[in-house]
Design a protein around this motif. Structure first.
Motif, PDB file in Angstrom:
ATOM      1  N   SER A 195       0.816  -1.204   0.000  1.00 41.90           N
ATOM      2  CA  SER A 195       0.000   0.000   0.000  1.00 41.90           C
ATOM      3  C   SER A 195       0.854   1.259   0.000  1.00 41.90           C
ATOM      4  O   SER A 195       0.448   2.282  -0.549  1.00 41.90           O
ATOM      5  CB  SER A 195      -0.943   0.021   1.201  1.00 41.90           C
ATOM      6  OG  SER A 195      -0.194  -0.068   2.409  1.00 41.90           O
ATOM      7  N   GLY A 196       2.004   1.201   0.597  1.00 38.78           N
ATOM      8  CA  GLY A 196       2.852   2.379   0.650  1.00 38.78           C
ATOM      9  C   GLY A 196       4.276   2.009   0.987  1.00 38.78           C
ATOM     10  O   GLY A 196       4.532   0.948   1.559  1.00 38.78           O
ATOM     11  N   MET A 197       5.190   2.888   0.608  1.00 39.61           N
ATOM     12  CA  MET A 197       6.595   2.707   0.918  1.00 39.61           C
ATOM     13  C   MET A 197       7.165   4.047   1.366  1.00 39.61           C
ATOM     14  O   MET A 197       6.619   5.096   1.016  1.00 39.61           O
ATOM     15  CB  MET A 197       7.373   2.169  -0.293  1.00 39.61           C
ATOM     16  CG  MET A 197       6.829   0.845  -0.820  1.00 39.61           C
ATOM     17  SD  MET A 197       7.762   0.149  -2.200  1.00 39.61           S
ATOM     18  CE  MET A 197       9.167  -0.588  -1.320  1.00 39.61           C
ATOM     19  N   ALA A 198       8.216   3.999   2.140  1.00 38.85           N
ATOM     20  CA  ALA A 198       8.751   5.237   2.688  1.00 38.85           C
ATOM     21  C   ALA A 198      10.245   5.107   2.940  1.00 38.85           C
ATOM     22  O   ALA A 198      10.780   3.996   3.019  1.00 38.85           O
ATOM     23  CB  ALA A 198       8.034   5.609   3.978  1.00 38.85           C
ATOM     24  N   TRP A 199      10.870   6.252   3.093  1.00 32.93           N
ATOM     25  CA  TRP A 199      12.271   6.343   3.466  1.00 32.93           C
ATOM     26  C   TRP A 199      12.395   7.089   4.793  1.00 32.93           C
ATOM     27  O   TRP A 199      11.742   8.106   5.007  1.00 32.93           O
ATOM     28  CB  TRP A 199      13.067   7.089   2.407  1.00 32.93           C
ATOM     29  CG  TRP A 199      13.254   6.341   1.124  1.00 32.93           C
ATOM     30  CD1 TRP A 199      12.484   6.430   0.005  1.00 32.93           C
ATOM     31  CD2 TRP A 199      14.284   5.390   0.831  1.00 32.93           C
ATOM     32  NE1 TRP A 199      12.967   5.591  -0.961  1.00 32.93           N
ATOM     33  CE2 TRP A 199      14.074   4.940  -0.478  1.00 32.93           C
ATOM     34  CE3 TRP A 199      15.372   4.882   1.553  1.00 32.93           C
ATOM     35  CZ2 TRP A 199      14.914   4.004  -1.096  1.00 32.93           C
ATOM     36  CZ3 TRP A 199      16.201   3.966   0.952  1.00 32.93           C
ATOM     37  CH2 TRP A 199      15.967   3.530  -0.360  1.00 32.93           C
ATOM     38  N   TYR A 200      13.258   6.561   5.638  1.00 28.51           N
ATOM     39  CA  TYR A 200      13.646   7.215   6.878  1.00 28.51           C
ATOM     40  C   TYR A 200      15.175   7.288   6.896  1.00 28.51           C
ATOM     41  O   TYR A 200      15.836   6.618   6.111  1.00 28.51           O
ATOM     42  CB  TYR A 200      13.163   6.413   8.097  1.00 28.51           C
ATOM     43  CG  TYR A 200      11.690   6.524   8.372  1.00 28.51           C
ATOM     44  CD1 TYR A 200      10.752   5.913   7.548  1.00 28.51           C
ATOM     45  CD2 TYR A 200      11.231   7.243   9.475  1.00 28.51           C
ATOM     46  CE1 TYR A 200       9.396   6.014   7.808  1.00 28.51           C
ATOM     47  CE2 TYR A 200       9.877   7.350   9.741  1.00 28.51           C
ATOM     48  CZ  TYR A 200       8.971   6.728   8.900  1.00 28.51           C
ATOM     49  OH  TYR A 200       7.636   6.842   9.174  1.00 28.51           O
ATOM     50  N   ARG A 201      15.705   8.086   7.803  1.00 27.34           N
ATOM     51  CA  ARG A 201      17.154   8.140   7.954  1.00 27.34           C
ATOM     52  C   ARG A 201      17.509   8.317   9.426  1.00 27.34           C
ATOM     53  O   ARG A 201      16.715   8.829  10.213  1.00 27.34           O
ATOM     54  CB  ARG A 201      17.769   9.265   7.129  1.00 27.34           C
ATOM     55  CG  ARG A 201      17.398  10.663   7.582  1.00 27.34           C
ATOM     56  CD  ARG A 201      17.928  11.697   6.581  1.00 27.34           C
ATOM     57  NE  ARG A 201      17.635  13.061   6.999  1.00 27.34           N
ATOM     58  CZ  ARG A 201      17.874  14.141   6.244  1.00 27.34           C
ATOM     59  NH1 ARG A 201      18.405  13.999   5.033  1.00 27.34           N
ATOM     60  NH2 ARG A 201      17.583  15.339   6.700  1.00 27.34           N
ATOM     61  N   GLN A 202      18.710   7.880   9.755  1.00 30.07           N
ATOM     62  CA  GLN A 202      19.182   8.026  11.121  1.00 30.07           C
ATOM     63  C   GLN A 202      20.647   8.412  11.106  1.00 30.07           C
ATOM     64  O   GLN A 202      21.485   7.655  10.592  1.00 30.07           O
ATOM     65  CB  GLN A 202      18.985   6.735  11.916  1.00 30.07           C
ATOM     66  CG  GLN A 202      19.278   6.899  13.393  1.00 30.07           C
ATOM     67  CD  GLN A 202      18.749   5.732  14.210  1.00 30.07           C
ATOM     68  OE1 GLN A 202      18.461   4.643  13.689  1.00 30.07           O
ATOM     69  NE2 GLN A 202      18.567   5.948  15.508  1.00 30.07           N
ATOM     70  N   ALA A 203      20.931   9.571  11.642  1.00 28.84           N
ATOM     71  CA  ALA A 203      22.308  10.042  11.761  1.00 28.84           C
ATOM     72  C   ALA A 203      22.859   9.606  13.121  1.00 28.84           C
ATOM     73  O   ALA A 203      22.094   9.348  14.053  1.00 28.84           O
ATOM     74  CB  ALA A 203      22.354  11.558  11.629  1.00 28.84           C
ATOM     75  N   PRO A 204      24.163   9.527  13.255  1.00 29.10           N
ATOM     76  CA  PRO A 204      24.759   9.102  14.536  1.00 29.10           C
ATOM     77  C   PRO A 204      24.291   9.977  15.689  1.00 29.10           C
ATOM     78  O   PRO A 204      24.316  11.204  15.613  1.00 29.10           O
ATOM     79  CB  PRO A 204      26.264   9.275  14.285  1.00 29.10           C
ATOM     80  CG  PRO A 204      26.420   9.133  12.821  1.00 29.10           C
ATOM     81  CD  PRO A 204      25.187   9.747  12.226  1.00 29.10           C
ATOM     82  N   GLY A 205      23.822   9.332  16.742  1.00 25.65           N
ATOM     83  CA  GLY A 205      23.389  10.050  17.926  1.00 25.65           C
ATOM     84  C   GLY A 205      22.033  10.704  17.823  1.00 25.65           C
ATOM     85  O   GLY A 205      21.619  11.423  18.737  1.00 25.65           O
ATOM     86  N   LYS A 206      21.327  10.472  16.721  1.00 24.33           N
ATOM     87  CA  LYS A 206      20.019  11.088  16.526  1.00 24.33           C
ATOM     88  C   LYS A 206      18.944  10.035  16.342  1.00 24.33           C
ATOM     89  O   LYS A 206      19.230   8.888  16.016  1.00 24.33           O
ATOM     90  CB  LYS A 206      20.043  12.034  15.319  1.00 24.33           C
ATOM     91  CG  LYS A 206      20.958  13.234  15.495  1.00 24.33           C
ATOM     92  CD  LYS A 206      20.796  14.207  14.352  1.00 24.33           C
ATOM     93  CE  LYS A 206      21.639  15.451  14.555  1.00 24.33           C
ATOM     94  NZ  LYS A 206      21.461  16.433  13.448  1.00 24.33           N
ATOM     95  N   GLN A 207      17.689  10.460  16.533  1.00 21.40           N
ATOM     96  CA  GLN A 207      16.570   9.557  16.321  1.00 21.40           C
ATOM     97  C   GLN A 207      16.314   9.366  14.833  1.00 21.40           C
ATOM     98  O   GLN A 207      16.678  10.205  14.004  1.00 21.40           O
ATOM     99  CB  GLN A 207      15.320  10.123  17.000  1.00 21.40           C
ATOM    100  CG  GLN A 207      15.376  10.084  18.518  1.00 21.40           C
ATOM    101  CD  GLN A 207      14.058  10.475  19.138  1.00 21.40           C
ATOM    102  OE1 GLN A 207      13.277  11.236  18.557  1.00 21.40           O
ATOM    103  NE2 GLN A 207      13.783   9.951  20.324  1.00 21.40           N
ATOM    104  N   ARG A 208      15.657   8.262  14.518  1.00 23.81           N
ATOM    105  CA  ARG A 208      15.288   8.017  13.133  1.00 23.81           C
ATOM    106  C   ARG A 208      14.297   9.085  12.686  1.00 23.81           C
ATOM    107  O   ARG A 208      13.349   9.408  13.396  1.00 23.81           O
ATOM    108  CB  ARG A 208      14.693   6.617  12.981  1.00 23.81           C
ATOM    109  CG  ARG A 208      14.518   6.170  11.550  1.00 23.81           C
ATOM    110  CD  ARG A 208      14.201   4.697  11.449  1.00 23.81           C
ATOM    111  NE  ARG A 208      15.337   3.877  11.854  1.00 23.81           N
ATOM    112  CZ  ARG A 208      15.391   2.555  11.645  1.00 23.81           C
ATOM    113  NH1 ARG A 208      14.391   1.931  11.064  1.00 23.81           N
ATOM    114  NH2 ARG A 208      16.442   1.870  12.052  1.00 23.81           N
ATOM    115  N   GLU A 209      14.497   9.616  11.497  1.00 26.73           N
ATOM    116  CA  GLU A 209      13.734  10.742  10.979  1.00 26.73           C
ATOM    117  C   GLU A 209      13.026  10.352   9.688  1.00 26.73           C
ATOM    118  O   GLU A 209      13.635   9.730   8.805  1.00 26.73           O
ATOM    119  CB  GLU A 209      14.701  11.916  10.711  1.00 26.73           C
ATOM    120  CG  GLU A 209      14.115  13.116  10.019  1.00 26.73           C
ATOM    121  CD  GLU A 209      15.160  14.108   9.549  1.00 26.73           C
ATOM    122  OE1 GLU A 209      14.804  15.269   9.307  1.00 26.73           O
ATOM    123  OE2 GLU A 209      16.338  13.709   9.401  1.00 26.73           O
TER     124      GLU A 209
END
Length: 119
Positions: free
Chosen positions: A32-46
Motif C-alpha cells: 500500500s505504501g513505501m517510505a524512506w527514513y534516515r538516522q544520523a549518529p546520535g540522533k533519532q530516526r527521521e
C-alpha cells in the motif's frame, strides 16, 4: 517473509546528487505504501519521504528529494539533489504490505544504506 534491500548509497560532495533504490520481495500480495527514513549518529530516526497514492516529504528535504515508485517491481526510489553534510545518515526504507498467504498487514524494514555527504 518479506525482504527489503536498499542500494545506491555512497559518498558524495555537498551539492551533489544520489539516487537510492529499495526493492521488496517475498510473500507479498500487495504494497500500500513505501517510505524512506534516515538516522544520523546520535540522533533519532527521521522521516524523509513516503509514497502511496500521493507523495509526501519531511520538512528538511522538501524541494530537494523526490520519491517515486515502480509498483510492478515493488521498488521505491529516492532521488536526492542539492545534498548537504547534514543529510549524512543511514537511510532505511519500509513497506506496508499485505502478505500473500493470509492478507495480514505487515510493515517491513530494510537494513539501511549509508549516505555520506562531504563538505
Amino acid at each position: 517473509q518479506v525482504q527489503l534491500v536498499e542500494s545506491g548509497g555512497g559518498l558524495v560532495q555537498a551539492g551533489g546528487s544520489l539516487t537510492l533504490s529499495c526493492e521488496a520481495s517475498g510473500r507479498i500480495f500487495s504494497i500500500s505504501g513505501m517510505a524512506w527514513y534516515r538516522q544520523a549518529p546520535g540522533k533519532q530516526r527521521e522521516f524523509v519521504a513516503g509514497i502511496n497514492d500521493n507523495s509526501y516529504y519531511g520538512d528538511s528535504v522538501q524541494g530537494r528529494f523526490t520519491i517515486s515508485r515502480d509498483i510492478g517491481k515493488n521498488t521505491v526510489y529516492l532521488q536526492m539533489a542539492s545534498l548537504k553534510p547534514e543529510d549524512t545518515a543511514v537511510y532505511y526504507c519500509n513497506a506496508d504490505v499485505l502478505l500473500l498467504d493470509d492478507r495480514r498487514p505487515l510493515r517491513s524494514w530494510g537494513q539501511g544504506t549509508q549516505v555520506t555527504v562531504s563538505s
